[in-house]
Scaffold this motif. Structure first.
Motif, PDB file in Angstrom:
ATOM      1  N   PHE A 355       9.061  -3.952 -23.616  1.00 18.18           N
ATOM      2  CA  PHE A 355       7.311  -4.676 -23.634  1.00 18.18           C
ATOM      3  C   PHE A 355       6.583  -4.541 -22.846  1.00 18.18           C
ATOM      4  CE2 PHE A 355      11.291  -6.740 -26.179  1.00 18.18           C
ATOM      5  CZ  PHE A 355      10.922  -6.189 -27.498  1.00 18.18           C
ATOM      6  N   PHE A 356       6.439  -3.266 -22.102  1.00 18.77           N
ATOM      7  CA  PHE A 356       5.000  -3.864 -20.793  1.00 18.77           C
ATOM      8  C   PHE A 356       3.767  -3.565 -22.178  1.00 18.77           C
ATOM      9  CE2 PHE A 356       1.832  -1.192 -17.844  1.00 18.77           C
ATOM     10  CZ  PHE A 356       2.448  -2.739 -16.638  1.00 18.77           C
ATOM     11  N   LYS A 357       3.704  -2.668 -23.395  1.00 22.04           N
ATOM     12  CA  LYS A 357       1.817  -2.373 -23.727  1.00 22.04           C
ATOM     13  C   LYS A 357       1.393  -4.382 -23.511  1.00 22.04           C
ATOM     14  CE  LYS A 357      -0.178  -1.007 -27.373  1.00 22.04           C
ATOM     15  NZ  LYS A 357      -0.995  -1.763 -28.553  1.00 22.04           N
ATOM     16  N   ASP A 358       2.699  -5.248 -24.241  1.00 21.20           N
ATOM     17  CA  ASP A 358       2.161  -6.609 -24.776  1.00 21.20           C
ATOM     18  C   ASP A 358       1.410  -7.229 -23.634  1.00 21.20           C
ATOM     19  OD1 ASP A 358       3.266  -6.647 -27.103  1.00 21.20           O
ATOM     20  OD2 ASP A 358       5.409  -7.211 -26.822  1.00 21.20           O
ATOM     21  N   ASN A 362      -1.625  -8.780 -23.321  1.00 19.88           N
ATOM     22  CA  ASN A 362      -2.004 -10.459 -23.292  1.00 19.88           C
ATOM     23  C   ASN A 362      -2.674 -10.888 -22.125  1.00 19.88           C
ATOM     24  OD1 ASN A 362      -1.164 -10.317 -25.295  1.00 19.88           O
ATOM     25  ND2 ASN A 362       1.136 -11.369 -25.212  1.00 19.88           N
ATOM     26  N   PHE A 363      -2.516  -9.828 -21.134  1.00 16.49           N
ATOM     27  CA  PHE A 363      -3.109 -10.405 -20.071  1.00 16.49           C
ATOM     28  C   PHE A 363      -4.265  -9.502 -18.791  1.00 16.49           C
ATOM     29  CE2 PHE A 363       1.473 -12.707 -20.505  1.00 16.49           C
ATOM     30  CZ  PHE A 363       0.774 -13.660 -19.718  1.00 16.49           C
ATOM     31  N   GLY A 364      -4.095  -7.890 -20.078  1.00 17.57           N
ATOM     32  CA  GLY A 364      -4.963  -7.288 -19.219  1.00 17.57           C
ATOM     33  C   GLY A 364      -4.292  -6.422 -18.489  1.00 17.57           C
ATOM     34  N   HIS A 365      -5.350  -5.698 -17.641  1.00 15.74           N
ATOM     35  CA  HIS A 365      -4.353  -4.226 -17.170  1.00 15.74           C
ATOM     36  C   HIS A 365      -3.813  -4.404 -15.517  1.00 15.74           C
ATOM     37  CE1 HIS A 365      -4.138  -1.013 -20.492  1.00 15.74           C
ATOM     38  NE2 HIS A 365      -4.823  -1.140 -20.920  1.00 15.74           N
ATOM     39  N   ASP A 366      -5.331  -5.171 -15.234  1.00 15.02           N
ATOM     40  CA  ASP A 366      -5.339  -6.015 -13.845  1.00 15.02           C
ATOM     41  C   ASP A 366      -3.528  -5.867 -13.706  1.00 15.02           C
ATOM     42  OD1 ASP A 366      -7.395  -4.714 -13.659  1.00 15.02           O
ATOM     43  OD2 ASP A 366      -8.763  -6.205 -13.433  1.00 15.02           O
ATOM     44  N   VAL A 367      -3.332  -7.515 -14.270  1.00 16.40           N
ATOM     45  CA  VAL A 367      -2.119  -7.898 -14.394  1.00 16.40           C
ATOM     46  C   VAL A 367      -1.064  -7.009 -14.576  1.00 16.40           C
ATOM     47  CG1 VAL A 367      -0.766  -9.627 -15.135  1.00 16.40           C
ATOM     48  CG2 VAL A 367      -2.788 -10.726 -14.894  1.00 16.40           C
ATOM     49  N   GLY A 368      -0.896  -6.136 -15.673  1.00 21.75           N
ATOM     50  CA  GLY A 368       0.020  -5.427 -15.659  1.00 21.75           C
ATOM     51  C   GLY A 368       0.069  -4.677 -14.604  1.00 21.75           C
ATOM     52  N   ASP A 369      -1.025  -4.332 -13.832  1.00 21.69           N
ATOM     53  CA  ASP A 369      -1.069  -3.372 -12.370  1.00 21.69           C
ATOM     54  C   ASP A 369      -0.024  -3.967 -11.967  1.00 21.69           C
ATOM     55  OD1 ASP A 369      -1.792  -1.359 -13.881  1.00 21.69           O
ATOM     56  OD2 ASP A 369      -4.303  -1.246 -12.988  1.00 21.69           O
ATOM     57  N   GLU A 370      -0.675  -5.318 -11.197  1.00 20.41           N
ATOM     58  CA  GLU A 370      -0.189  -5.968 -10.792  1.00 20.41           C
ATOM     59  C   GLU A 370       1.917  -5.885 -10.766  1.00 20.41           C
ATOM     60  OE1 GLU A 370      -1.618  -7.676  -7.557  1.00 20.41           O
ATOM     61  OE2 GLU A 370      -2.624  -6.096  -8.054  1.00 20.41           O
ATOM     62  N   VAL A 371       1.906  -6.145 -12.151  1.00 20.21           N
ATOM     63  CA  VAL A 371       3.430  -6.399 -12.641  1.00 20.21           C
ATOM     64  C   VAL A 371       4.388  -5.066 -11.583  1.00 20.21           C
ATOM     65  CG1 VAL A 371       5.427  -6.111 -14.049  1.00 20.21           C
ATOM     66  CG2 VAL A 371       3.607  -7.493 -14.648  1.00 20.21           C
ATOM     67  N   LEU A 372       3.395  -3.684 -12.329  1.00 16.71           N
ATOM     68  CA  LEU A 372       4.098  -2.541 -11.454  1.00 16.71           C
ATOM     69  C   LEU A 372       4.063  -2.145 -10.231  1.00 16.71           C
ATOM     70  CD1 LEU A 372       2.307  -0.002 -14.284  1.00 16.71           C
ATOM     71  CD2 LEU A 372       4.599  -0.528 -14.158  1.00 16.71           C
ATOM     72  N   LYS A 373       3.722  -2.555  -9.335  1.00 18.15           N
ATOM     73  CA  LYS A 373       3.740  -3.190  -7.952  1.00 18.15           C
ATOM     74  C   LYS A 373       4.604  -4.354  -7.926  1.00 18.15           C
ATOM     75  CE  LYS A 373      -1.030  -3.705  -7.043  1.00 18.15           C
ATOM     76  NZ  LYS A 373      -1.835  -3.445  -6.246  1.00 18.15           N
ATOM     77  N   TYR A 374       4.492  -5.106  -8.288  1.00 19.01           N
ATOM     78  CA  TYR A 374       5.795  -6.020  -7.864  1.00 19.01           C
ATOM     79  C   TYR A 374       6.980  -6.367  -7.934  1.00 19.01           C
ATOM     80  CZ  TYR A 374       7.663 -10.846  -6.479  1.00 19.01           C
ATOM     81  OH  TYR A 374       8.293 -11.389  -6.808  1.00 19.01           O
ATOM     82  N   LEU A 375       7.107  -5.189  -9.085  1.00 22.07           N
ATOM     83  CA  LEU A 375       9.186  -4.540  -9.242  1.00 22.07           C
ATOM     84  C   LEU A 375       8.672  -3.499  -8.751  1.00 22.07           C
ATOM     85  CD1 LEU A 375      10.784  -3.939 -11.629  1.00 22.07           C
ATOM     86  CD2 LEU A 375       9.507  -2.642 -12.698  1.00 22.07           C
ATOM     87  N   SER A 376       8.352  -2.548  -8.154  1.00 20.79           N
ATOM     88  CA  SER A 376       8.368  -1.570  -6.809  1.00 20.79           C
ATOM     89  C   SER A 376       9.312  -2.103  -5.798  1.00 20.79           C
ATOM     90  CB  SER A 376       7.229  -0.376  -6.576  1.00 20.79           C
ATOM     91  OG  SER A 376       6.544  -0.140  -7.992  1.00 20.79           O
ATOM     92  N   ASP A 377       8.690  -3.112  -5.318  1.00 23.04           N
ATOM     93  CA  ASP A 377       8.431  -3.364  -3.591  1.00 23.04           C
ATOM     94  C   ASP A 377       9.890  -4.621  -4.385  1.00 23.04           C
ATOM     95  OD1 ASP A 377       6.574  -3.336  -2.711  1.00 23.04           O
ATOM     96  OD2 ASP A 377       5.820  -5.197  -3.447  1.00 23.04           O
ATOM     97  N   ILE A 378      10.516  -5.002  -5.465  1.00 23.60           N
ATOM     98  CA  ILE A 378      12.133  -5.773  -5.876  1.00 23.60           C
ATOM     99  C   ILE A 378      12.918  -4.415  -5.894  1.00 23.60           C
ATOM    100  CG2 ILE A 378      13.127  -6.329  -7.544  1.00 23.60           C
ATOM    101  CD1 ILE A 378      10.777  -8.352  -8.576  1.00 23.60           C
ATOM    102  N   VAL A 379      12.591  -3.741  -6.169  1.00 21.68           N
ATOM    103  CA  VAL A 379      13.474  -2.168  -6.477  1.00 21.68           C
ATOM    104  C   VAL A 379      14.330  -1.737  -4.599  1.00 21.68           C
ATOM    105  CG1 VAL A 379      14.122   0.105  -7.227  1.00 21.68           C
ATOM    106  CG2 VAL A 379      13.398  -1.434  -8.535  1.00 21.68           C
ATOM    107  N   ALA A 380      12.711  -1.496  -4.813  1.00 20.41           N
ATOM    108  CA  ALA A 380      12.749  -1.024  -2.961  1.00 20.41           C
ATOM    109  C   ALA A 380      13.429  -1.450  -2.144  1.00 20.41           C
ATOM    110  CB  ALA A 380      10.701  -0.975  -2.871  1.00 20.41           C
ATOM    111  N   LYS A 381      13.241  -2.756  -2.157  1.00 24.58           N
ATOM    112  CA  LYS A 381      14.329  -3.779  -1.307  1.00 24.58           C
ATOM    113  C   LYS A 381      15.974  -3.419  -1.408  1.00 24.58           C
ATOM    114  CE  LYS A 381      10.701  -6.997  -0.775  1.00 24.58           C
ATOM    115  NZ  LYS A 381      10.086  -8.541  -0.735  1.00 24.58           N
ATOM    116  N   ARG A 382      15.915  -3.136  -2.384  1.00 30.68           N
ATOM    117  CA  ARG A 382      17.053  -3.098  -2.893  1.00 30.68           C
ATOM    118  C   ARG A 382      18.341  -1.584  -2.807  1.00 30.68           C
ATOM    119  NH1 ARG A 382      15.245  -7.336  -4.478  1.00 30.68           N
ATOM    120  NH2 ARG A 382      16.342  -9.117  -5.399  1.00 30.68           N
ATOM    121  N   LEU A 383      17.358  -0.802  -2.372  1.00 30.36           N
ATOM    122  CA  LEU A 383      17.828   0.585  -1.795  1.00 30.36           C
ATOM    123  C   LEU A 383      18.044   0.948  -0.728  1.00 30.36           C
ATOM    124  CD1 LEU A 383      14.868   2.762  -3.871  1.00 30.36           C
ATOM    125  CD2 LEU A 383      17.607   1.806  -4.609  1.00 30.36           C
ATOM    126  N   ARG A 384      19.139   1.854  -0.336  1.00 34.79           N
ATOM    127  CA  ARG A 384      19.856   2.076   0.804  1.00 34.79           C
ATOM    128  C   ARG A 384      18.140   3.452   0.864  1.00 34.79           C
ATOM    129  NH1 ARG A 384      24.788   5.336  -0.678  1.00 34.79           N
ATOM    130  NH2 ARG A 384      22.676   6.602  -2.818  1.00 34.79           N
TER     131      ARG A 384
END
Length: 470
Positions: A355-358, A362-384
């Motif tokens: 439901f990323f479109k929501d 609801n919060f605007g594309h700027d916030v959506g971009d921040e979520v994408l960046k934050y998610l990338s950081d979470i994943v990158a820290k758990r990779l080999r």
């Protein structure tokens, strides 16, 4: 009677010469006996004289032979008396010094020693060093031409005084050595004037040469100083993506490792000690005809930086700063072929935000971009380090897991899904993700591999989202 008596006395006097025994034995013998003994004695003397004549002839022949060997020897020979006057010279010596028969018995050998080398020659003789070692010095012939000779000096046989001097002309060796030295100096000058850093190893990978450019870069006085400061050259290479670094698991010298690398990567990063700046070099490796390994390091820092900037624009997602789809496909093409050829495990995890479109609405594309960046950081820290993570498109992401079974990939995805669900994103937003996971099959192609993981992801979405389908 008087005459016979006189003859007997003369005969007896001759026989007495044979010794006391004969003197007593024939003291009272008559003339006839004495004359007979005289005949025997004369025969003995003639036999002895014949033997002496034969020995004398043999000695003359030996002297002639020795003189011939002396005269025709392949090196100049001189006989010197104790005052170092030349008393005999063989043919080659006569030619070099232009001796006449009368001249050679009056000339001091020192006459032919080049000015400035007399002290060395005299010390060699006075110290008896000539008995153990040869001496090299310059001799000047009658044309005032100077040649380098190696001198071997030997005492006369016992009972005689003087020396036998053998001369070996080593001028050609000297000229060859000087010519080689000039060539080496020229080669060294050319090497030192190179803009590149030069490294030379022998065929057993022993470090032989580093040019001044290299030593300056590493703040080392010479090759010994470099060896003290660093275990090896390759230990100074900085590990960075897109640049060559040594794989410690492989038992190869870094030059062979670079040559045999499948990626054919000859770019390295090194920290310059003087400026403390990281610089990029392209490495050229060649083997000489003498089996030496020559490495030339050309600085390409500016070119490399431009290339990296270009690659960043072409292969990295501008928003999340992780790989984009094009770069992921590039990696996948290489790794898929390798892992399939080696029959190794290779898995893919694909996921997207539920439901990323929501969030955007609801919060605007700027916030959506921040979520994408934050998610990338979470994943990158758990990779080999070996895992490859990319933005596949929009809110969809993909991970390539090397040497990872399907079971391990599923466990990894479940943990990642849980971490994302527990995280608090910008603006206190909570999100979940849906996952598809698969591993390569024996008859897979890249197309079937990607299609299968995509279908598994959408199965997770159809089944209620926030879950992993393997």
């Amino acid at each position: 009677m008087e005459e016979n008596k006189e003859l007997r006395e003369k005969a007896y006097e001759i026989i007495k010469r044979k010794g006391e025994f004969f003197s007593l034995k024939f003291q009272h013998s008559d003339l006839k006996t004495l004359l007979h003994e005289l005949d025997v004695y004369q025969a003995e003397l003639e036999a002895q004289n014949e033997e002496l004549r034969n020995k004398e002839l043999a000695l003359i022949n030996a002297n002639v032979k020795n003189q011939k060997l002396f005269n025709e020897a392949p090196f100049p020979y001189l006989l010197l008396d104790n005052s170092l006057v030349i008393i005999e010279a063989n043919f080659l010596a006569q030619d070099f010094f232009n001796f006449t028969k009368s001249k050679k018995s009056t000339v001091l050998f020192s006459t032919y020693i080049k000015q400035g080398e007399m002290k060395k020659f005299l010390n060699w003789i006075v110290s008896n060093e000539y008995k153990n070692n040869y001496l090299e010095l310059d001799l000047v012939n009658f044309n005032k031409k100077s040649n380098r000779f190696r001198l071997y000096l030997k005492d006369y046989e016992k009972g005689k005084e003087g020396y036998l001097l053998s001369l070996r002309d080593v001028q050609k060796e000297v000229d060859l050595a000087e010519d080689l030295n000039k060539k080496n100096l020229l080669l060294n000058e050319i090497t030192q004037n190179q803009e590149n850093m030069i490294i030379v190893y022998d065929n057993e990978y022993n470090l032989l040469f580093l040019n001044d450019k290299f030593l300056e870069f590493y703040a080392s006085k010479d090759i010994s100083d470099f060896r003290i400061k660093y275990d090896s050259i390759d230990c100074t290479f900085i590990k960075n993506e897109g640049f060559f670094s040594v794989d410690t698991k492989i038992n190869l010298h870094w030059t062979d490792m670079m040559i045999n690398s499948e990626q054919k990567n000859n770019l390295i990063l090194i920290n310059e000690k003087k400026s403390d700046e990281v610089k990029a070099f392209i490495v050229s490796i060649s083997r000489s005809k003498t089996d030496h390994i020559i490495c030339s390091l050309s600085e390409v820092t500016d070119i490399s930086l431009e290339k990296r900037k270009l690659e960043k624009r072409v292969f990295y997602d501008e928003l999340t700063q992780i790989y984009n789809r094009a770069k992921f496909n590039d990696f996948l093409n290489t790794e898929f072929s390798f892992f399939k050829r080696q029959s190794l495990d290779l898995s893919i995890v694909m996921f997207d935000i539920d439901f990323f479109k929501d969030i955007n609405d609801n919060f605007g594309h700027d916030v959506g971009d921040e979520v994408l960046k934050y998610l990338s950081d979470i994943v990158a820290k758990r990779l080999r380090e070996s895992d490859i993570f990319a933005r596949w498109g929009g809110e969809e992401f993909i991970i390539l897991l090397k040497a990872c079974s399907k079971e391990d990939a599923c466990n990894f995805a479940q943990n990642l899904r849980s971490n994302i669900e527990d995280a608090i994103f910008p603006n206190e937003i909570k999100i979940t993700c849906s996952f598809g996971v698969t591993a390569t099959l024996p008859d897979d192609s890249i197309k079937t591999f990607l299609k299968r993981v995509d279908e598994l992801l959408y199965e997770s979405k159809r089944n209620g989202r926030n879950q992993v389908t393997c």
